[in-house]
Write an enzyme that holds these catalytic residues in place. Sequence first.
Site, PDB file in Angstrom:
ATOM      1  N   GLU A 328      30.427  24.706  71.936  1.00  0.00           N
ATOM      2  CA  GLU A 328      31.255  25.682  71.059  1.00  0.00           C
ATOM      3  C   GLU A 328      30.741  25.780  69.511  1.00  0.00           C
ATOM      4  O   GLU A 328      30.638  26.958  69.072  1.00  0.00           O
ATOM      5  CB  GLU A 328      32.577  24.920  70.916  1.00  0.00           C
ATOM      6  CG  GLU A 328      33.856  25.832  70.042  1.00  0.00           C
ATOM      7  CD  GLU A 328      35.001  24.942  69.688  1.00  0.00           C
ATOM      8  OE1 GLU A 328      36.131  25.661  69.380  1.00  0.00           O
ATOM      9  OE2 GLU A 328      34.931  23.946  70.077  1.00  0.00           O
ATOM     10  N   HIS A 329      30.211  24.722  69.182  1.00  0.00           N
ATOM     11  CA  HIS A 329      29.898  24.602  67.753  1.00  0.00           C
ATOM     12  C   HIS A 329      28.222  23.899  68.202  1.00  0.00           C
ATOM     13  O   HIS A 329      28.103  22.934  68.569  1.00  0.00           O
ATOM     14  CB  HIS A 329      30.522  23.755  66.642  1.00  0.00           C
ATOM     15  CG  HIS A 329      31.888  24.307  66.642  1.00  0.00           C
ATOM     16  ND1 HIS A 329      32.946  23.664  67.232  1.00  0.00           N
ATOM     17  CD2 HIS A 329      32.549  25.242  65.973  1.00  0.00           C
ATOM     18  CE1 HIS A 329      34.065  24.238  66.960  1.00  0.00           C
ATOM     19  NE2 HIS A 329      33.870  25.297  66.003  1.00  0.00           N
TER      20      HIS A 329
END
Length: 807
Positions: A328-329
């Site tokens: 996600e990050h």
Amino acid sequence: MTDHFDTLIRWQECHDEQQNALLTRPAISASVEISRTVEQILHAVKEYGDHTLREFSRRFDKTVIENIRISPEEIAAAENSLNNDIKQAMQQAMNNIRVFHEAQKPIKIEVETQPGVYCQQVTRPIDSVGLYIPGGSAPLLSTVLMLGTPAQIAGCHKVVLCSPPPIANEILYAATLCGITEIFQIGGAQAIAAMAFGTESVPKVDKIFGPGNAYVTEAKRQVSQRVDGATIDMPAGPSELLIIADAGANPVFVAADLLSQAEHGPDSQVILVTPDEALAKKVITEIEKQLTRLPRNQIAAKALAHSRIIVTTSLQQCVEISNRYGPEHLIIQTRQPEQLVEKITSAGSVFLGDWSPESAGDYASGTNHVLPTYGYTSTYSSLGLADFLKRMTIQQLTPQGLLNLSQTIETLAQAEQLTAHKNALTLRVAALNIAGQGVNMNNIFDANLLARENIRKLTPYMSARRLGGKGDVWLNANEYPLAPDFQCTEQTLNRYPDCQPASVIRRYAAYAGLQPEQVLACRGADESIELLIRVFCEPGQDVVLFCPPTYGMYSVSAETFGVEQKKITALENWQLDIEAIENNLDRVKLIYICSPNNPTGNAINPDSLRKILELTANRAIVTIDEAYIEFCPENSIASWLKNYPNLVILRTLSKAFALAGLRCGFTLASVDIITLLLKVIAPYPLSTPVADIAAQALTAENIAIMQKRVVEIRENRNDLQQALNKLAIVEKVFPSETNYILVKFYDAETVFKTLWHQGIILRDQRKQPGLEGCLRITIGSRKECERVVEAISALSTVNEQPKEIAN
């Protein structure tokens, strides 16, 4: 291999199954009990509406609500209760989010796939959207901004927000900033149901956005699979972070970033991937230090239990692991992160370098923090403006276009055994052949078929006005900001004007230091560009040469007449590449050189001009476009006309004379060239009002006024250059001899679009050779220049050490 975060894992020593296990996320499948409970909640809300919402609020939120919708008075009170610090922080964050998402506005696509077949792609806002903001001890005001801002930019007609009671004042104020007024104090799966189905108070929406707990996530999943439900933004999962770090990374920063994600929840997952074992050990030590000081250290510790520190053999292997995991990050804390990001194929949001913490993206950098998780980055993207829009295609066929495609369509329909599809074509073709209608398929008029092939393929010159825009500060056409005061004195509009009005010719000749016989008046210098091609160039035989980046009409005019072009790119300092020009003079009949050059603003070295004139003696016409010469009269070579019979000079009243709307230009040349041009020029190039005002502008008094204008513009130009040069978003301010400057920005697209939407219209030059990241800014009034600086300053911080400009 271990489940403990304080144990290093050497990737190279793990077999395939172990590697797969290391990158496996914590299970999040909804239990049968959760699914069944959510199903019951959805049914109850759909059947009993507001009554059920109040009952669920009492049961789950321990709150009795009288009014489901928040009143305007409550919203106003929330704003008044907040201190200025939090309100200013929210405003700054929203401004950055707005700038980034405004830049995502799609353009309308229009193409002619073949003659008579026209296709378009347009976008429309989703009519109604619902935003879910979770409750809890900490208000997720940033999520309101992340969802509400793009919804507002997209133009969604109805935006509904739901959040559990009592709704925090910060959430109410954030909603106000985003223009949201329909706010409902309901939470959980029942809020999702209310927005999906509608109740007496809560309107039904088309699409639902926002995070939530397992019940909210399951409710979104279920309503998205129902015909009477609503679509959703993306599948949700626990938050996650992967960091790629090299030996130069700061272990304090790395540890802080890992913990900032681990504290989200016990099911969050964080992974450090590094080729440097020493760094990995320092990070473990630093995590132990920082963890004890966190209020949510127990939650973070649980998340760390299924997180990893992986040691690799190289940064390339780190990239391969990241792409395999699809975080996600993704934070890349290496010495040259830009090189690695080019190799990243799956990630929700990427943070480059030591100074880009993930929390910047969570709150205020401008990118959206609503991201795909749980491996969905392989097919889903970060939330953006497009998620609040829908695409629509349009096609229109002319009769001839239909006939051109008919055989193809009928053949394909027949192959798929779809007879009705084929009939839709066959019946239309037959209708075009019905003699009673007097139509013959061979005689259907299609202008495109009659047009010259080069015109069908021609990309027209996009003038400033043709590009459109709705602004009050027009700095894209190199015009003077104020209109001069002239009145028509001639009252002979019933008569045709002179082809070459004597007073205009005489006065301009005197102004230029020439004889009247050396001056031709025309409809702007653009007409002169075309006249020269018509007189001197044979299509298919002769060549026009010019040196980009430069004025676009040289190319368009040559293409219009079907004359071949040679484009000799200018040197890095935008002076002429004499050697390249000399090697490409074969068949060249006409050369265009703009000095000072548009759009770069520099005057061409006179030694280079003299060399070109000598190389082309008795071979080609050399045309020097001096449209901006009044701003640097010392660079004019009009006096050279007596020595170079192949020299032509173009001039205009559009720039320093402030008469762009007059469309009056001049060609300065030998008597022989002027005589040839007079053979092909239109009978009445200057209308009576144009000639009248042009003659007035060329009096000694008005020439003096023009020269004062030049002084004013040059002063404004110098001040604007100095001011822009201090801004961090500005990479370089180029020197200029004209009434415009060329500026290179680190993010030109954002600057251009942001100012465009603020009504400040600049000229985008990024597609010109060598002008990547460059915008051209006309020098306007002092007030207009100050507005430009103010608008760009909002996108930038001021450098402590100003860059040097040469001017």
